[in-house]
Design a protein around this motif. Structure first.
Motif, PDB file in Angstrom:
ATOM      1  N   THR A 147       0.830  -1.200   0.000  1.00  0.00           N
ATOM      2  CA  THR A 147       0.000   0.000   0.000  1.00  0.00           C
ATOM      3  C   THR A 147       0.869   1.256   0.000  1.00  0.00           C
ATOM      4  N   LEU A 148       1.922   1.240   0.818  1.00  0.00           N
ATOM      5  CA  LEU A 148       2.831   2.385   0.873  1.00  0.00           C
ATOM      6  C   LEU A 148       3.458   2.648  -0.488  1.00  0.00           C
ATOM      7  N   THR A 149       3.867   1.566  -1.145  1.00  0.00           N
ATOM      8  CA  THR A 149       4.499   1.697  -2.458  1.00  0.00           C
ATOM      9  C   THR A 149       3.522   2.289  -3.463  1.00  0.00           C
ATOM     10  N   LYS A 150       2.295   1.792  -3.416  1.00  0.00           N
ATOM     11  CA  LYS A 150       1.280   2.281  -4.339  1.00  0.00           C
ATOM     12  C   LYS A 150       1.014   3.785  -4.126  1.00  0.00           C
ATOM     13  N   ARG A 151       1.034   4.191  -2.892  1.00  0.00           N
ATOM     14  CA  ARG A 151       0.681   5.585  -2.613  1.00  0.00           C
ATOM     15  C   ARG A 151       1.871   6.535  -2.694  1.00  0.00           C
ATOM     16  N   PHE A 152       3.072   6.041  -2.359  1.00  0.00           N
ATOM     17  CA  PHE A 152       4.201   6.971  -2.236  1.00  0.00           C
ATOM     18  C   PHE A 152       5.425   6.584  -3.059  1.00  0.00           C
ATOM     19  N   GLY A 153       5.370   5.492  -3.780  1.00  0.00           N
ATOM     20  CA  GLY A 153       6.534   5.056  -4.555  1.00  0.00           C
ATOM     21  C   GLY A 153       7.447   4.164  -3.728  1.00  0.00           C
ATOM     22  N   LYS A 154       8.232   3.377  -4.453  1.00  0.00           N
ATOM     23  CA  LYS A 154       9.021   2.327  -3.813  1.00  0.00           C
ATOM     24  C   LYS A 154      10.072   2.872  -2.852  1.00  0.00           C
ATOM     25  N   GLU A 155      10.759   3.924  -3.309  1.00  0.00           N
ATOM     26  CA  GLU A 155      11.895   4.426  -2.521  1.00  0.00           C
ATOM     27  C   GLU A 155      11.417   4.952  -1.165  1.00  0.00           C
ATOM     28  N   ARG A 156      10.379   5.778  -1.199  1.00  0.00           N
ATOM     29  CA  ARG A 156       9.851   6.326   0.056  1.00  0.00           C
ATOM     30  C   ARG A 156       9.234   5.241   0.933  1.00  0.00           C
ATOM     31  N   ALA A 157       8.555   4.308   0.282  1.00  0.00           N
ATOM     32  CA  ALA A 157       7.841   3.264   1.021  1.00  0.00           C
ATOM     33  C   ALA A 157       8.770   2.497   1.948  1.00  0.00           C
ATOM     34  N   LYS A 158       9.993   2.291   1.486  1.00  0.00           N
ATOM     35  CA  LYS A 158      10.947   1.511   2.272  1.00  0.00           C
ATOM     36  C   LYS A 158      11.243   2.215   3.607  1.00  0.00           C
ATOM     37  N   ALA A 159      11.497   3.518   3.536  1.00  0.00           N
ATOM     38  CA  ALA A 159      11.772   4.266   4.768  1.00  0.00           C
ATOM     39  C   ALA A 159      10.516   4.427   5.609  1.00  0.00           C
ATOM     40  N   MET A 160       9.404   4.669   4.916  1.00  0.00           N
ATOM     41  CA  MET A 160       8.146   4.881   5.627  1.00  0.00           C
ATOM     42  C   MET A 160       7.714   3.669   6.427  1.00  0.00           C
ATOM     43  N   GLY A 161       7.967   2.490   5.894  1.00  0.00           N
ATOM     44  CA  GLY A 161       7.508   1.246   6.515  1.00  0.00           C
ATOM     45  C   GLY A 161       8.154   0.961   7.863  1.00  0.00           C
ATOM     46  N   ASP A 162       9.251   1.659   8.163  1.00  0.00           N
ATOM     47  CA  ASP A 162       9.932   1.455   9.437  1.00  0.00           C
ATOM     48  C   ASP A 162       9.294   2.358  10.487  1.00  0.00           C
ATOM     49  N   ARG A 163       8.628   1.758  11.459  1.00  0.00           N
ATOM     50  CA  ARG A 163       7.867   2.582  12.408  1.00  0.00           C
ATOM     51  C   ARG A 163       8.768   3.346  13.371  1.00  0.00           C
ATOM     52  N   LEU A 164      10.048   2.928  13.448  1.00  0.00           N
ATOM     53  CA  LEU A 164      10.971   3.622  14.344  1.00  0.00           C
ATOM     54  C   LEU A 164      11.712   4.757  13.649  1.00  0.00           C
ATOM     55  N   SER A 165      11.539   4.852  12.333  1.00  0.00           N
ATOM     56  CA  SER A 165      12.221   5.902  11.579  1.00  0.00           C
ATOM     57  C   SER A 165      11.316   7.125  11.452  1.00  0.00           C
ATOM     58  N   THR A 166      11.949   8.313  11.348  1.00  0.00           N
ATOM     59  CA  THR A 166      11.162   9.544  11.210  1.00  0.00           C
ATOM     60  C   THR A 166      11.074   9.980   9.756  1.00  0.00           C
ATOM     61  N   LYS A 167      11.740   9.255   8.889  1.00  0.00           N
ATOM     62  CA  LYS A 167      11.843   9.669   7.497  1.00  0.00           C
ATOM     63  C   LYS A 167      10.492   9.609   6.772  1.00  0.00           C
ATOM     64  N   TYR A 168      10.178  10.682   6.091  1.00  0.00           N
ATOM     65  CA  TYR A 168       8.938  10.832   5.302  1.00  0.00           C
ATOM     66  C   TYR A 168       7.670  10.748   6.162  1.00  0.00           C
ATOM     67  N   LYS A 169       7.806  10.812   7.467  1.00  0.00           N
ATOM     68  CA  LYS A 169       6.614  10.684   8.298  1.00  0.00           C
ATOM     69  C   LYS A 169       5.756  11.949   8.259  1.00  0.00           C
ATOM     70  N   GLY A 170       6.404  13.080   7.962  1.00  0.00           N
ATOM     71  CA  GLY A 170       5.635  14.318   7.782  1.00  0.00           C
ATOM     72  C   GLY A 170       4.679  14.185   6.614  1.00  0.00           C
ATOM     73  N   LEU A 171       5.199  13.624   5.532  1.00  0.00           N
ATOM     74  CA  LEU A 171       4.382  13.407   4.342  1.00  0.00           C
ATOM     75  C   LEU A 171       3.279  12.385   4.625  1.00  0.00           C
ATOM     76  N   LEU A 172       3.660  11.302   5.296  1.00  0.00           N
ATOM     77  CA  LEU A 172       2.704  10.238   5.583  1.00  0.00           C
ATOM     78  C   LEU A 172       1.538  10.768   6.430  1.00  0.00           C
ATOM     79  N   VAL A 173       1.866  11.494   7.482  1.00  0.00           N
ATOM     80  CA  VAL A 173       0.823  11.988   8.371  1.00  0.00           C
ATOM     81  C   VAL A 173      -0.046  13.033   7.667  1.00  0.00           C
ATOM     82  N   LYS A 174       0.571  13.854   6.845  1.00  0.00           N
ATOM     83  CA  LYS A 174      -0.203  14.841   6.090  1.00  0.00           C
ATOM     84  C   LYS A 174      -1.200  14.129   5.173  1.00  0.00           C
ATOM     85  N   ASP A 175      -0.723  13.097   4.494  1.00  0.00           N
ATOM     86  CA  ASP A 175      -1.581  12.377   3.549  1.00  0.00           C
ATOM     87  C   ASP A 175      -2.755  11.699   4.266  1.00  0.00           C
TER      88      ASP A 175
END
Lengths: 153, 643
Positions: B473-501
Motif C-alpha cells: 500500500t505504501l508503495t502504491k501511494r508513495f513510490g518504492k523508494e519512500r515506502a521503504k523508509a516509511m515502513g519502518d515505524r521507528l524511523s522519522t523519514k517521510y513521516k511528515g508526508l505520511l501523516v499529512k496524507d
C-alpha cells in the motif's frame, strides 16, 4: 415453504437488511419501508423479524377484501389493488411482520426466491430456510448442548 | 421542499435556545461543494459564527451536530455523525464522532445538520419528528443518567422509537470531558462536547425520521455499496476484518500493541504491560463477551456486549473498546478486567469520555505515588493498579465531589491546581489527554499527537501503514523508494508526508461521514474510492477527480487549523509531553527511543505549505484551497505567516 429466518445468536442489529429491502423494492434508502425490521432490547437481544409465510396465515384469514392470498408456491402475497388499508392484517399477525405504508400493505415477498437481505447479512444471521431445515439445525444444537460434556470427554 | 442537492437531506436546523426559536434553512449548495459534509461543513460554520472571543461554555458558542452525504445510505458503514464546537476541555477546535443509528435518523427526518446556540432558561430537550420540531421540558430528566434519560424519552415518543443523543450527569455538571451518548452506548466522546450541551441546559436531542435519503445515481451507489461490502467481508482484507474486528472488536489490538511496545502503561511511562493478557482479547472473548453488536449498516460489526458474572463489579456493558482498556486498564496499571468494565459502564452512564477520564485517573495515581497528592486530600489511597479506587473515582468525577472536582477539569487544569511539578506527568497535548498510542515505538504516532487539531487524539491523523509496514500500500501511494523508509515505524523519514496524507484522507472520511475502519485499518479505501462514490451520491462533479477531492480535504484541514491559529495556537503548541520527547522508552522493542519530533514536524509543515518556523499558514497556501476570506481574517488577527 421457505422463509427468512433470523438467528438471534448471530444478529447484531446492524439494520443492513432494513436498508437493502426498500432499495430493492422501492429503489430508496429508507428503513421505514422495509419488510424486515430489527428489534433491539437492552442489552443482548437483536433480532430481525419478517413474514414467516405461514401455512395457515392469520393475515389472509382476517383480510376483508381478499387482498392477501397464498400463492401456488406457498408465498403469502399481496394483491395491492384489492387492499383497502384497514390494518386488520397487522393486528392479526402474531409477529408484527405486515403493515401499511402509504395506505397499502407491504410484506416480505422473498424477492422472488433470492432475498436481498439474506445476501447482505454480514453476520450471516439471516437464512432462507424451510421448517424442516430449522428443525434439523435445532435438533443438532440441542443434542450438542445436551451431550457437550460427553463429547468433550 | 425538494433537496437542492442529492445525497443530502437539504436542510439545516438552527435552534436558538435562549429565545426558544427553531428555524429551518436550506442547505447552501456552496457549503456542500466546498466542505462535503460532517466535520468539514461544521468547520465552516464554526469558523464563521463563533469568533475567538466566544468562550466554550458561553451561550454564544455553537454546538453543531453534522451528518454527511454517506450517512443513512446503503454504502457501508453509514451510521456516523459528528459534533463540532469550541471545546471546553481544550479551549480550541473541538470535534467528536459517534456511530450507532442517530446520524442516519437525523437525515431520514430531513436534516443534514443541527446548529444549536444560546442557553435555555430551564432544562429542555430537542424533539425532532420529521417536520415537527420542538423544545420540550426536561426538568424531569435533569439529574438522570444516560440509560434513564434514553428510556424516558423513548417512552414519551412511543413507537416507532426515536434515536436519542443525550448527556448524563457529567455533562450537566460541566465535567470538561463530558461526552454525548446516543443509543445508550455510542459515544461522541472527545474534547468535552457534552459539557457544552450541559452549559446550554440541553439534555437531549431525540430524532425520529421517515423520509429516507435520495442520491444522484441510485444504481451506481448500490453497486459501489455492494463492492464495499465485499471488500469488508471477503478477500485478504475482508478476512482480517472478520478475524479481528468481528471477533474481538478493537480490543484485539491489545496483544499486538504490547508486542511492539506501544501499549500505553502506567501513565505512558512504558509501552509494555506485563499483565496485558489479563486485559487482552482472548480473555475478553472467553470470559466476558455475551453478544455482538454493530452500528447502522456496517460490514465489520466490531461492537461487543460484555458481562461480569461474579465479583464486586457484576454488570453488563457495551465495550470496553481498545482505547478504554488502555486508558482505564494498562495506563492505570489496572489488570482487574471487571473493574475496567465497570468503570467503562459508569462512563457510559454518567456520560464521560473514557480516554480523558482514564487519563485523569492515571494522573491522580501518579500524583499519589509521587507524594504530591495525600490520602486525606484524595479521600482514599490512590495506588497504581487499584481497580476499586478507579471505579470510586468515576462517581466522584461525574458529580464533582472531593478530588473528583479537580480531576473533572481535565489533566492540564488539574495539574495547574495541584501544582508541585505535577504538570510533568500530565500527559496531554493542547489540553487533551493522550490516546492509546506512544510515539516512541511508532514515531509517526508522536507526530499525529503533536499536530492533531483537537489535541492528542488518534482519529485525526494516525497511520497504520507504518505501524504494520503495509509495504504494498505504501508503495502504491508513495513510490518504492519512500515506502521503504516509511515502513519502518521507528524511523522519522517521510513521516511528515505520511501523516499529512493520512490527515487529508481522514478529513474526507470525517466529512462523508464513514468509519475509520477501512481507511485507518485495514487501509483499503483511498481517495480514488471516494472520488467514485461522492459524485454518485451527490452529483457534484468536482468530487469525481482525486485532485478535486484532495483540494477539498486540504481546505478542510486548513480551515480547522486556521480556527486554532486565530485563537493563538502555533508551532509551540504542536508538541508532546517530555515523557515522549525526553524519557527513553524503558522496555520493549523500542527500548531507549524517544520521539524525534523536530524533523517530522518540519517536514509536515513543508508538505502543508505552512511556515516552518512558526507553524502559521501562508496566504498563498490558503488561497490555493479557496480560503481567501480566511487568509484576510487571519491577517486581521495577525495570525498569518509572512510570504
Amino acid at each position: 415453504m421457505p422463509y427468512v429466518y433470523c438467528d438471534p445468536q448471530l444478529c447484531t442489529g446492524c439494520r443492513a437488511c432494513e436498508l437493502v429491502c426498500p432499495s430493492v423494492h422501492e429503489r430508496v434508502f429508507n428503513p421505514r419501508l422495509s419488510r424486515i425490521r430489527v428489534v433491539r432490547l437492552e442489552f443482548v437481544i437483536d433480532i430481525a423479524i419478517t413474514c414467516r409465510q405461514c401455512e395457515n396465515a392469520p393475515c389472509i384469514a382476517v383480510c376483508p377484501s381478499g387482498a392477501l392470498r397464498k400463492s401456488r408456491t406457498g408465498l403469502v402475497e399481496v394483491i395491492a389493488e384489492r387492499c383497502i388499508g384497514c390494518s386488520a392484517c397487522s393486528e392479526a399477525c402474531p409477529f408484527g411482520a405486515i403493515e401499511l405504508h402509504d395506505g397499502k400493505v407491504i410484506k416480505c415477498d422473498l424477492c422472488g426466491g433470492d432475498p436481498a437481505c439474506v445476501k447482505r447479512c454480514t453476520p450471516k444471521a439471516l437464512k432462507l430456510v424451510s421448517s424442516e431445515q430449522v428443525a434439523e439445525e435445532e435438533r443438532h444444537a440441542y443434542v450438542a448442548q445436551r451431550t457437550r460434556k460427553e463429547v468433550k470427554a | 421542499m425538494m433537496p437542492a442537492l442529492k445525497g443530502y437531506a437539504g436542510q439545516i436546523l438552527r435552534v436558538d435556545l435562549t429565545r426558544g426559536k427553531i428555524l429551518k434553512r436550506p442547505l447552501p449548495p456552496d457549503l456542500a461543494r466546498g466542505y462535503i459534509g460532517g466535520s468539514g461543513m461544521g468547520a465552516r460554520i464554526l469558523y464563521d459564527e463563533v469568533p475567538p472571543e466566544v468562550k466554550p461554555l458561553s451561550p454564544k458558542n455553537h454546538l453543531i451536530f453534522a451528518t454527511g452525504p454517506v450517512t443513512g445510505t446503503i454504502y457501508p458503514p453509514s451510521g456516523r455523525y459528528c459534533v463540532v464546537t469550541r471545546a471546553p476541555l481544550t479551549g480550541i477546535w473541538g470535534e467528536a464522532h459517534s456511530g450507532g443509528y442517530w446520524g442516519p435518523e437525523l437525515k431520514y427526518a430531513g436534516y443534514d445538520l443541527i446548529v444549536i446556540y444560546g442557553r435555555a432558561p430551564k432544562p429542555i430537550y430537542l424533539a425532532i419528528d420529521d417536520d415537527e420540531v420542538e423544545l420540550r421540558d426536561a426538568k424531569h430528566l435533569w439529574g438522570k443518567n444516560i440509560a434513564e434519560t434514553t428510556d424516558a424519552i423513548e417512552k414519551e415518543f412511543g413507537e416507532p422509537k426515536p434515536c436519542v443523543a443525550c448527556i448524563g450527569q457529567a455533562g450537566e455538571n460541566l465535567v470538561r470531558f463530558a461526552c454525548i451518548v446516543n443509543e445508550r452506548s455510542r459515544v461522541a466522546g472527545r474534547t468535552g462536547v457534552g459539557a457544552v450541551m450541559g452549559s446550554k441546559r440541553l439534555k437531549a436531542v431525540a430524532v425520529r425520521g421517515s423520509k429516507g435519503v435520495e442520491v444522484a445515481d441510485f444504481d451506481r451507489v448500490c453497486e459501489l455499496a455492494e463492492e464495499s461490502h465485499e471488500r469488508y467481508t471477503t478477500g485478504e482484507w475482508g478476512e482480517v476484518c472478520q478475524d479481528s474486528l468481528y471477533r474481538y472488536g478493537t480490543l484485539g489490538l491489545v496483544d499486538w500493541e504490547n508486542e511492539i511496545g506501544r501499549l500505553p502503561t502506567k501513565g505512558h511511562q512504558t509501552g509494555v504491560f506485563e499483565h496485558a493478557r489479563e486485559i487482552g482479547p482472548e480473555r475478553f472473548v472467553r470470559e466476558f463477551v455475551v453478544h455482538r453488536r454493530s452500528c447502522m449498516n456496517c460490514s465489520i460489526q466490531c461492537k461487543k456486549v460484555s458481562r461480569a458474572r461474579e465479583g464486586p463489579h457484576v454488570g453488563i456493558t457495551e465495550g470496553p473498546e481498545y482505547e478504554t482498556i488502555v486508558a482505564l486498564g494498562s495506563n492505570c496499571l489496572v489488570r482487574d478486567f471487571p473493574a475496567v468494565m465497570r468503570a467503562n459502564q459508569l462512563c457510559n452512564l454518567y456520560g464521560m469520555d473514557t480516554i480523558s477520564c482514564g487519563g485523569a485517573v492515571s494522573f491522580a495515581f501518579e500524583c499519589y505515588d509521587r507524594g504530591v497528592l495525600s490520602k486525606e486530600k484524595a479521600g482514599m489511597p490512590l495506588r497504581w493498579g487499584d481497580g476499586n479506587a478507579e471505579v470510586k473515582l468515576m462517581k466522584l468525577i461525574a458529580f464533582r465531589k472531593g478530588i473528583g472536582n479537580v480531576l473533572a477539569e481535565g489533566m492540564r487544569e488539574a495539574a495547574r491546581r495541584i501544582g508541585k511539578g505535577s504538570e510533568r506527568w500530565a500527559i496531554q497535548v493542547k489540553g487533551l489527554e493522550v490516546s492509546g498510542q506512544d510515539g516512541r515505538p511508532h514515531q509517526s504516532a508522536g507526530l499525529t499527537h503533536a499536530i492533531s487539531v483537537i489535541g492528542a487524539a488518534h482519529l485525526r491523523a494516525l497511520s497504520s501503514l507504518d505501524e504494520l509496514d503495509y509495504r504494498k500500500t505504501l508503495t502504491k501511494r508513495f513510490g518504492k523508494e519512500r515506502a521503504k523508509a516509511m515502513g519502518d515505524r521507528l524511523s522519522t523519514k517521510y513521516k511528515g508526508l505520511l501523516v499529512k496524507d493520512v490527515e487529508d484522507l481522514y478529513a474526507v472520511v470525517d466529512s462523508l461521514i464513514t468509519c475509520k475502519y477501512g481507511t485507518m485499518w485495514p487501509p483499503m479505501f483511498y481517495f480514488n474510492d471516494y472520488a467514485e462514490l461522492l459524485p454518485a451520491l451527490t452529483g457534484i462533479e468536482e468530487f469525481g477527480k482525486v485532485k478535486g477531492l484532495r483540494i477539498a480535504a486540504e481546505r478542510i484541514v486548513n480551515l480547522k487549523r486556521a480556527y486554532n491559529a486565530r485563537l493563538g495556537l502555533d508551532r509551540k503548541d504542536d508538541t508532546l509531553p517530555n515523557r515522549f520527547l525526553k524519557d527513553p522508552m524503558p522496555d520493549g522493542p523500542a527500548k531507549g527511543k524517544v520521539v524525534d519530533l523536530k524533523p517530522m514536524l518540519d517536514e509536515y509543515y513543508r508538505e502543508r505549505g505552512w511556515d516552518v518556523r512558526t507553524g502559521l499558514q501562508k496566504r498563498k497556501t490558503l488561497e490555493r484551497f479557496g480560503l481567501t476570506d480566511v487568509a484576510q481574517d487571519l491577517t486581521k488577527h495577525r495570525r498569518i505567516a509572512k510570504g
